[in-house]
Design a protein around this motif. Structure first.
Motif, mmCIF file in Angstrom:
data_model
loop_
_atom_site.group_PDB
_atom_site.id
_atom_site.type_symbol
_atom_site.label_atom_id
_atom_site.label_comp_id
_atom_site.label_asym_id
_atom_site.label_seq_id
_atom_site.Cartn_x
_atom_site.Cartn_y
_atom_site.Cartn_z
ATOM 1 N N ALA A 73 14.974 0.067 8.343
ATOM 2 C CA ALA A 73 13.794 -0.438 7.635
ATOM 3 C C ALA A 73 12.520 -0.074 8.399
ATOM 4 C CB ALA A 73 13.893 -1.948 7.469
ATOM 5 N N VAL A 74 12.565 -0.212 9.727
ATOM 6 C CA VAL A 74 11.412 0.141 10.557
ATOM 7 C C VAL A 74 11.132 1.642 10.449
ATOM 8 C CG1 VAL A 74 10.487 0.185 12.914
ATOM 9 C CG2 VAL A 74 11.834 -1.786 12.132
ATOM 10 N N LYS A 75 12.204 2.433 10.413
ATOM 11 C CA LYS A 75 12.071 3.892 10.250
ATOM 12 C C LYS A 75 11.309 4.215 8.967
ATOM 13 C CE LYS A 75 15.015 7.846 8.972
ATOM 14 N NZ LYS A 75 14.674 7.818 7.539
ATOM 15 N N GLU A 76 11.666 3.552 7.866
ATOM 16 C CA GLU A 76 11.014 3.810 6.579
ATOM 17 C C GLU A 76 9.552 3.361 6.604
ATOM 18 O OE1 GLU A 76 12.309 5.507 4.058
ATOM 19 O OE2 GLU A 76 14.050 5.816 5.353
ATOM 20 N N LEU A 77 9.303 2.225 7.234
ATOM 21 C CA LEU A 77 7.934 1.701 7.294
ATOM 22 C C LEU A 77 7.018 2.610 8.116
ATOM 23 C CD1 LEU A 77 8.701 -2.104 7.809
ATOM 24 C CD2 LEU A 77 7.675 -1.062 5.780
ATOM 25 N N ILE A 114 0.855 -1.179 0.000
ATOM 26 C CA ILE A 114 0.000 0.000 0.000
ATOM 27 C C ILE A 114 0.897 1.237 0.000
ATOM 28 C CG2 ILE A 114 -1.922 -1.128 1.187
ATOM 29 C CD1 ILE A 114 -1.116 0.419 3.711
ATOM 30 N N LYS A 115 0.443 2.274 -0.673
ATOM 31 C CA LYS A 115 1.167 3.544 -0.712
ATOM 32 C C LYS A 115 0.481 4.487 0.271
ATOM 33 C CE LYS A 115 2.384 5.234 -4.712
ATOM 34 N NZ LYS A 115 2.263 5.871 -6.056
ATOM 35 N N VAL A 116 1.244 4.980 1.225
ATOM 36 C CA VAL A 116 0.676 5.822 2.278
ATOM 37 C C VAL A 116 1.186 7.248 2.144
ATOM 38 C CG1 VAL A 116 0.473 6.164 4.776
ATOM 39 C CG2 VAL A 116 0.513 3.850 3.836
ATOM 40 N N LEU A 117 0.267 8.194 2.288
ATOM 41 C CA LEU A 117 0.631 9.604 2.270
ATOM 42 C C LEU A 117 0.708 10.071 3.714
ATOM 43 C CD1 LEU A 117 1.119 11.844 0.155
ATOM 44 C CD2 LEU A 117 -1.256 12.535 0.490
ATOM 45 N N ARG A 126 5.216 6.755 1.308
ATOM 46 C CA ARG A 126 6.028 5.581 1.632
ATOM 47 C C ARG A 126 5.252 4.330 1.213
ATOM 48 N NH1 ARG A 126 3.652 7.022 6.526
ATOM 49 N NH2 ARG A 126 2.924 5.336 7.888
ATOM 50 N N ILE A 127 5.992 3.283 0.898
ATOM 51 C CA ILE A 127 5.398 2.023 0.460
ATOM 52 C C ILE A 127 5.521 1.007 1.589
ATOM 53 C CG2 ILE A 127 5.425 0.186 -1.262
ATOM 54 C CD1 ILE A 127 4.711 2.870 -2.443
ATOM 55 N N ILE A 128 4.419 0.352 1.931
ATOM 56 C CA ILE A 128 4.420 -0.643 2.997
ATOM 57 C C ILE A 128 3.955 -1.981 2.425
ATOM 58 C CG2 ILE A 128 3.510 -1.274 5.269
ATOM 59 C CD1 ILE A 128 2.916 1.693 5.725
ATOM 60 N N PRO A 129 4.775 -3.026 2.537
ATOM 61 C CA PRO A 129 4.349 -4.347 2.062
ATOM 62 C C PRO A 129 3.249 -4.913 2.949
ATOM 63 C CG PRO A 129 6.465 -4.497 3.186
ATOM 64 C CD PRO A 129 6.144 -3.035 3.091
ATOM 65 N N VAL A 130 2.316 -5.631 2.360
ATOM 66 C CA VAL A 130 1.232 -6.246 3.133
ATOM 67 C C VAL A 130 1.082 -7.710 2.736
ATOM 68 C CG1 VAL A 130 -0.046 -4.114 3.530
ATOM 69 C CG2 VAL A 130 -0.484 -5.416 1.455
ATOM 70 N N ASN A 131 0.553 -8.518 3.673
ATOM 71 C CA ASN A 131 0.432 -9.948 3.402
ATOM 72 C C ASN A 131 -0.853 -10.278 2.637
ATOM 73 O OD1 ASN A 131 -1.739 -10.194 5.316
ATOM 74 N ND2 ASN A 131 -0.237 -10.301 6.972
#
Length: 300
Positions: free
Chosen positions: A265-269, A171-174, A181-186
């Motif tokens: 990585a957590v910072k980016e997420l 998902i792309k989050v504003l 930012r882009i967050i991977p989802v299951n």
């Protein structure tokens, strides 16, 4: 507030809105702090020009806030507001020296962010019963999105169907400052989103097409509703004192760190602008290791 101060405040909030692109909530916070400051200055020192505001005036205001019982964290936020304001005035050449240069922020006792244990999260999604209606479906997806992605409440409410990429499983989050930012989802979350979007078109006659999540009337979710929903379900599975949407964000980050995720990585997420904000989760990881060591080591 004097007319001059009101004009300076308006110029500054316009800068925050149109150049910094801060949210309305953040701008209102800045505006409230500055109005209170200028009102205090006028009351204590009379109609004072900007360039005549001394560090002593600011210390008097901060001391007054402390005497009223305001916490150091809140006072630091107000100091940050003033620093931003006077930094802007320096750039505009309205002043030659910032009165904030010698102002020291009070120390804040760091509190570890509360989080929901993984076992309790499992109970939430595996054993807690959600109503078999639109409200139940919405509330379950609210909780799934908050925990699985770590997004903020405002980001959740504004999330659009178009921001969900089923092909790339993300998902792309504003976020804050309109940073993407882009967050991977299951797969399970993607299936839940797809089923919810399909049900929305089938069950609701009219709905807000701009956002993914809507109430039973098809309208965008209210922040208070999201908070109340999260609190209601977390109250069934955990005894921690805070039961808010942000606690699920803390849980997302803490569980990643406890499972060895890279701090950057957590910072980016999470969409943090600096590592300093993310490093608080390393303390939770250390506390977890201490607990394991205490229970498992014979000499602990």
């Amino acid at each position: 507030m004097p007319i001059t101060s009101a004009r300076l405040l308006q110029q500054f909030t316009d800068y925050l809105k149109f150049q910094k692109r801060y949210s309305q909530h953040t701008i209102l916070s800045y505006e409230t702090d500055l109005q209170a400051f200028f009102d205090f200055i006028e009351l204590q020192f009379g109609n004072t020009e900007l360039q005549d505001i001394k560090p002593a005036f600011i210390r008097t205001w901060l001391a007054n806030l402390k005497e009223k019982g305001m916490e150091a964290k809140t006072i630091n936020r107000k100091i940050s507001t003033l620093k931003s304001f006077f930094k802007y005035q320096l750039r505009q050449e309205a002043i030659t020296v910032s009165p904030m240069a010698t102002i020291v922020s009070p120390k804040v006792n760091k509190r570890l962010p509360q989080f929901v244990e993984k076992a309790d999260i499992n109970t939430l999604f595996s054993y807690v019963e959600f109503p078999d209606d639109w409200q139940g479906s919405t509330e379950r997806l609210i909780l799934q999105l908050l925990y699985n992605t770590g997004i903020r409440r405002a980001e959740l409410i504004s999330l659009k169907e178009s921001q969900v990429d089923h092909y790339k499983s993300s998902i792309k989050v504003l976020g804050k400052g309109n940073k993407e930012r882009i967050i991977p989802v299951n797969d399970d979350l993607l299936k839940a989103i797809k089923a919810y979007a399909a049900a929305k078109r089938k069950e609701l006659e009219h709905f807000n097409e701009e956002v993914l999540l809507v109430n039973e009337k098809g309208k965008k979710l209210d922040p208070r509703y999201v908070y109340a929903s999260v609190k209601k379900y977390l109250s069934q599975i955990t005894t921690i004192s805070k039961k808010s949407p942000h606690v699920l964000r803390h849980s997302f980050a803490t569980h990643l760190m406890n499972n060895g995720a890279d701090l950057n990585a957590v910072k980016e997420l999470l969409g943090h602008s600096s590592l300093a904000a993310t490093q608080i989760y390393t303390h939770n990881s250390i506390e977890k290791l201490k607990d394991i060591h205490k229970k498992a080591h014979p000499k602990a």
